[in-house]
Design a protein around this motif. Structure first.
Motif, PDB file in Angstrom:
ATOM      1  N   GLU A   1       6.330  -3.743 -18.935  1.00  0.00           N
ATOM      2  CA  GLU A   1       5.289  -4.124 -18.150  1.00  0.00           C
ATOM      3  C   GLU A   1       5.182  -4.005 -16.389  1.00  0.00           C
ATOM      4  N   LEU A   2       6.561  -3.665 -16.065  1.00  0.00           N
ATOM      5  CA  LEU A   2       6.868  -3.429 -14.782  1.00  0.00           C
ATOM      6  C   LEU A   2       6.109  -1.778 -14.481  1.00  0.00           C
ATOM      7  N   TYR A   3       6.422  -0.917 -15.408  1.00  0.00           N
ATOM      8  CA  TYR A   3       6.192   0.280 -15.296  1.00  0.00           C
ATOM      9  C   TYR A   3       4.489   0.569 -15.463  1.00  0.00           C
ATOM     10  N   SER A   4       3.911  -0.274 -16.413  1.00  0.00           N
ATOM     11  CA  SER A   4       2.426  -0.472 -16.444  1.00  0.00           C
ATOM     12  C   SER A   4       1.917  -0.837 -15.315  1.00  0.00           C
ATOM     13  N   ASP A   5       2.513  -1.949 -14.397  1.00  0.00           N
ATOM     14  CA  ASP A   5       2.307  -2.146 -13.258  1.00  0.00           C
ATOM     15  C   ASP A   5       2.129  -1.434 -12.113  1.00  0.00           C
ATOM     16  N   LEU A   6       3.007  -0.583 -12.166  1.00  0.00           N
ATOM     17  CA  LEU A   6       3.244   0.496 -10.989  1.00  0.00           C
ATOM     18  C   LEU A   6       2.416   1.588 -11.280  1.00  0.00           C
ATOM     19  N   ARG A   7       2.026   1.989 -12.273  1.00  0.00           N
ATOM     20  CA  ARG A   7       0.905   3.007 -12.955  1.00  0.00           C
ATOM     21  C   ARG A   7      -0.305   2.191 -12.371  1.00  0.00           C
ATOM     22  N   ARG A   8      -0.589   0.878 -12.526  1.00  0.00           N
ATOM     23  CA  ARG A   8      -1.861   0.564 -12.242  1.00  0.00           C
ATOM     24  C   ARG A   8      -1.936   0.426 -10.477  1.00  0.00           C
ATOM     25  N   ILE A   9      -0.635   0.268  -9.690  1.00  0.00           N
ATOM     26  CA  ILE A   9      -0.779   0.302  -8.438  1.00  0.00           C
ATOM     27  C   ILE A   9      -1.203   1.828  -7.765  1.00  0.00           C
ATOM     28  N   CYS A  10      -0.510   2.716  -8.632  1.00  0.00           N
ATOM     29  CA  CYS A  10      -0.585   4.359  -8.198  1.00  0.00           C
ATOM     30  C   CYS A  10      -1.802   4.554  -8.434  1.00  0.00           C
ATOM     31  N   LEU A  11      -2.506   4.187  -9.439  1.00  0.00           N
ATOM     32  CA  LEU A  11      -4.112   4.732  -9.831  1.00  0.00           C
ATOM     33  C   LEU A  11      -4.927   3.994  -8.654  1.00  0.00           C
ATOM     34  N   ARG A  12      -4.757   2.922  -8.180  1.00  0.00           N
ATOM     35  CA  ARG A  12      -5.420   2.615  -7.093  1.00  0.00           C
ATOM     36  C   ARG A  12      -5.142   3.136  -5.848  1.00  0.00           C
ATOM     37  N   ALA A  13      -4.175   3.516  -5.723  1.00  0.00           N
ATOM     38  CA  ALA A  13      -3.661   4.355  -4.401  1.00  0.00           C
ATOM     39  C   ALA A  13      -4.391   5.644  -4.504  1.00  0.00           C
ATOM     40  N   GLN A  14      -4.468   6.189  -5.724  1.00  0.00           N
ATOM     41  CA  GLN A  14      -4.989   7.692  -6.024  1.00  0.00           C
ATOM     42  C   GLN A  14      -6.308   7.348  -5.577  1.00  0.00           C
ATOM     43  N   GLU A  15      -7.149   6.569  -6.302  1.00  0.00           N
ATOM     44  CA  GLU A  15      -8.646   6.430  -6.205  1.00  0.00           C
ATOM     45  C   GLU A  15      -8.998   6.374  -4.672  1.00  0.00           C
ATOM     46  N   ARG A  16      -8.032   5.332  -3.894  1.00  0.00           N
ATOM     47  CA  ARG A  16      -8.365   4.994  -2.797  1.00  0.00           C
ATOM     48  C   ARG A  16      -7.831   6.105  -1.599  1.00  0.00           C
ATOM     49  N   GLY A  17      -7.103   7.084  -1.800  1.00  0.00           N
ATOM     50  CA  GLY A  17      -6.365   7.907  -1.257  1.00  0.00           C
ATOM     51  C   GLY A  17      -5.202   7.282  -0.073  1.00  0.00           C
ATOM     52  N   VAL A  18      -4.528   6.458  -0.694  1.00  0.00           N
ATOM     53  CA  VAL A  18      -3.563   5.664   0.156  1.00  0.00           C
ATOM     54  C   VAL A  18      -2.137   6.277  -0.416  1.00  0.00           C
ATOM     55  N   LYS A  19      -1.280   6.707   0.550  1.00  0.00           N
ATOM     56  CA  LYS A  19       0.125   7.114   0.157  1.00  0.00           C
ATOM     57  C   LYS A  19       1.105   5.822  -0.163  1.00  0.00           C
ATOM     58  N   LEU A  20       1.926   5.936  -1.090  1.00  0.00           N
ATOM     59  CA  LEU A  20       2.819   4.904  -1.625  1.00  0.00           C
ATOM     60  C   LEU A  20       4.274   5.378  -1.303  1.00  0.00           C
ATOM     61  N   ILE A  21       5.278   4.358  -0.851  1.00  0.00           N
ATOM     62  CA  ILE A  21       6.480   4.820  -0.515  1.00  0.00           C
ATOM     63  C   ILE A  21       7.158   3.753  -1.200  1.00  0.00           C
ATOM     64  N   ILE A  22       8.162   4.300  -2.100  1.00  0.00           N
ATOM     65  CA  ILE A  22       8.950   3.321  -2.970  1.00  0.00           C
ATOM     66  C   ILE A  22      10.081   3.117  -2.278  1.00  0.00           C
ATOM     67  N   ASP A  23      10.292   1.878  -1.979  1.00  0.00           N
ATOM     68  CA  ASP A  23      11.728   1.616  -1.198  1.00  0.00           C
ATOM     69  C   ASP A  23      12.800   1.642  -2.177  1.00  0.00           C
ATOM     70  N   ALA A  24      13.855   1.976  -1.182  1.00  0.00           N
ATOM     71  CA  ALA A  24      15.187   1.888  -1.859  1.00  0.00           C
ATOM     72  C   ALA A  24      15.973   0.680  -1.719  1.00  0.00           C
ATOM     73  N   GLU A  25      16.872   0.333  -2.835  1.00  0.00           N
ATOM     74  CA  GLU A  25      17.489  -0.892  -2.767  1.00  0.00           C
ATOM     75  C   GLU A  25      18.907  -0.643  -3.178  1.00  0.00           C
TER      76      GLU A  25
END
Length: 602
Positions: free
Chosen positions: A286-310
């Motif tokens: 489910e997490l990976y599905s949600d991450l892809r959903r976030i990435c698809l929206r970012a790709q559609e809108r032209g917004v870069k995503l930064i994955i934080d380290a923990e």
């Protein structure tokens, strides 16, 4: 600073009478012990000052690895006084006064927790927190509400990295998810909020640079994976599974190692694992599905995503998902492919220089991007969790002590001294700027890789020249965000850009340092960043040292309601306590005091 922090929790869990490696690392920021009475005196003065600050409608004005700036004092104060309001200076003076007293900061979490439990005092406490630390370090209650800050930053040629700042408490992260409150799960609200942040960022950039313009978009969004699933323990379980099943590379790479394409095979197969339960696998899918959903929206809108380290015990799982997302969303496509990304790279991963693995991890990541035809996005930072990592590793090696660490290595995953971390960061700077040079001057598979710095030359084992030419020579094959509050590192980055022919020297007379002009092809590949609320001098220094059509520097701007961001403020205060030791907090306080005096008395 107002809830029990991870650091204090870990210290309670791993308390034992040893001199840790973390103490040697922290010795860089060693400071004399102050008596308790002076700490409380500072607290009283700060709280008294807060009474003044509440009279203002305070503006919003962050820092990790600072060196005292080598800039003439008069010049610094003049530059700052031209852009900073009086009410902001008052707030900064109060906050830095409190950060000057380590004993007060250590006592504050318990004290504030107690005060938050008293009905009438709670309101006063919340007001105090809001007009001091919240307004200093948080951009607003919502993404939309932070827009005035975004406009003011862009007017000053600065960009923004949005971060919905819900922190995961270690005790909550490892607890049973069935005990969570009913209703919409917090993690699903976080997913929706990150998508909302993408839309706010995209709408802002559409207004600033144009809807059809892909270059110069400097409002990005940060992703924190531990906030996006019901129980962060699932990430630790996946990390343990990955360590047990991942193919061994030669030469071996220190924990947490490097990701491999087979790391997530358990999602699409009937494999069983001693580490992962059925519920864990379902949650991670489910997490990976949600991450892809976030990435698809970012790709559609032209917004870069930064994955934080923990923390390192989450990192193998985060690395695995990060690799899969980069391979999909940073893919370089053909000219007639409508799925061509609007910005490139779309996904950036965070590489922490305090981890001993980082030089090899960077080299392996670069080689994988070349071989599989995608752009590599790198956010290079020093790292924020060093004391926790050392304490957890020490506890894991002692019988009878519970620890979150899952490292099989004898040595801790982090360098033992700050000098080693600084050296690693600067070596990685030279490495990355060299790769940017190759990408700009020669294109993919051109003249080869920039020579490695001597201390990380073993990384050359990973590199293999790719002879194929891309149809998109204009698209960046690498993008780098240098996250640093260290003046020496910033000067090194600017010097390396100039030395490698990526910036043109424009001198104005014989005074001061040269101003560097950077073309669009460089600014699309290189950005510098600092946290919001601290080290504004350094941010302004970068702005004044560079000339470009789009901002060369961005500020990491967290947002969220006061209660949501309490854990973030807690971690930030503890980090600032060590970072701003050695006189840094006192210097920031004195600078604010001088400017207040100049404003009031001329």
């Amino acid at each position: 600073m107002f809830t029990l922090t991870r650091q204090l929790a870990l210290r309670r869990a791993y308390s034992f009478n040893v001199v840790t490696r973390g103490q040697r690392h922290a010795s860089y920021h060693a400071r004399p012990r102050r008596s308790l009475r002076f700490a409380y005196l500072g607290g009283i003065l700060a709280i008294a000052g807060a009474g003044v600050s509440t009279a203002f409608s305070l503006e919003r004005t962050i820092q990790s690895d600072s060196n005292l700036p080598f800039v003439p004092q008069q010049s610094r104060d003049q530059q700052s006084s031209q852009t900073t309001s009086l009410r902001t200076l008052v707030r900064a003076y109060i906050v830095y006064s409190m950060c000057s007293f380590p004993t007060l900061i250590d006592a504050a979490p318990k004290l504030l927790n107690t005060l938050m439990g008293i009905p009438i005092v709670r309101n006063i406490t919340e007001t105090f927190v809001r007009v001091t630390f919240f307004d200093q370090f948080v951009g607003g209650d919502t993404a939309q509400g932070s827009l005035p800050l975004l406009y003011s930053f862009r007017a000053a040629n600065k960009g923004v990295l949005f971060a919905y700042s819900i922190e995961v408490d270690e005790n909550e992260a490892t607890s049973n998810s069935s005990s969570k409150k009913k209703g919409q799960p917090v993690y699903k609200r976080c997913v929706d909020e990150m998508i909302r942040a993408i839309d706010v960022a995209a709408d802002f950039e559409d207004h600033i640079v144009g809807k059809d313009t892909h270059n110069g978009r400097r409002t990005w969004v940060a992703i924190k994976m531990t906030a996006l699933l019901p129980d962060a323990q699932a990430l630790i379980a996946l990390s343990s599974h990955i360590l047990a099943t991942r193919p061994q590379l030669e030469p071996s790479i220190p924990f947490p190692g490097c990701p491999h394409p087979t790391d997530l095979d358990i999602f699409s197969s009937q494999l069983t694992s001693k580490s992962l339960h059925t519920n864990d696998v379902a949650s991670l899918r489910e997490l990976y599905s949600d991450l892809r959903r976030i990435c698809l929206r970012a790709q559609e809108r032209g917004v870069k995503l930064i994955i934080d380290a923990e923390y390192s015990w989450y990192q193998p799982a985060i690395d695995a998902m990060q690799l899969a997302l980069m391979r999909e969303f940073n893919k370089i496509t053909s000219d007639n492919d409508d799925s061509r990304p609007s910005v490139q790279p779309l996904i950036y991963g965070t590489f922490q220089a305090y981890l001993r693995r980082t030089p090899l991890h960077l080299a392996q990541s670069y080689r994988d991007a070349q071989l599989h035809n995608y752009s590599l996005g790198v956010k290079l930072v020093r790292g924020a969790y060093h004391p926790h990592e050392v304490l957890a590793h020490e506890a894991a090696k002692m019988q009878g002590h519970q620890s979150l660490s899952i490292s099989p290595d004898v040595s801790p995953p982090v360098w033992t001294t700050k000098e080693d971390t600084d050296r690693c960061y600067n070596d990685c700077v030279r490495l990355l700027v060299g790769w940017v040079k190759d990408d700009v001057h020669y294109g993919h598979g051109g003249s080869g890789i920039t020579p490695f710095a001597p201390s990380i030359s073993v990384a050359s084992w990973f590199w293999r020249k790719n002879q194929s030419k891309s149809k998109h020579e204009d698209l960046p094959r690498i993008g780098v965000l240098f996250g640093t509050h260290n003046w020496s590192s910033v000067r090194l980055i600017l010097s390396e850009l100039h030395t490698n022919g990526l910036a043109e020297d424009q001198r104005f007379g014989n005074e001061g340092e040269p101003v560097l002009k950077l073309d669009d092809e460089i600014t699309e590949r290189v950005t510098l960043g600092q946290l919001y609320g601290m080290s504004d001098e350094l941010t302004d220094y970068i702005v004044h040292r560079t000339r470009s059509n789009s901002p060369m520097v961005i500020k990491y701007v967290p947002y969220g309601s006061l209660l949501e961001t309490m854990p973030y403020l807690s971690r930030r205060a503890i980090e600032n306590k060590s970072v701003l030791g050695d006189g840094h907090a006192a210097e920031e306080r004195r600078r604010a005091g001088r400017e207040i005096w100049a404003r009031v008395f001329g």
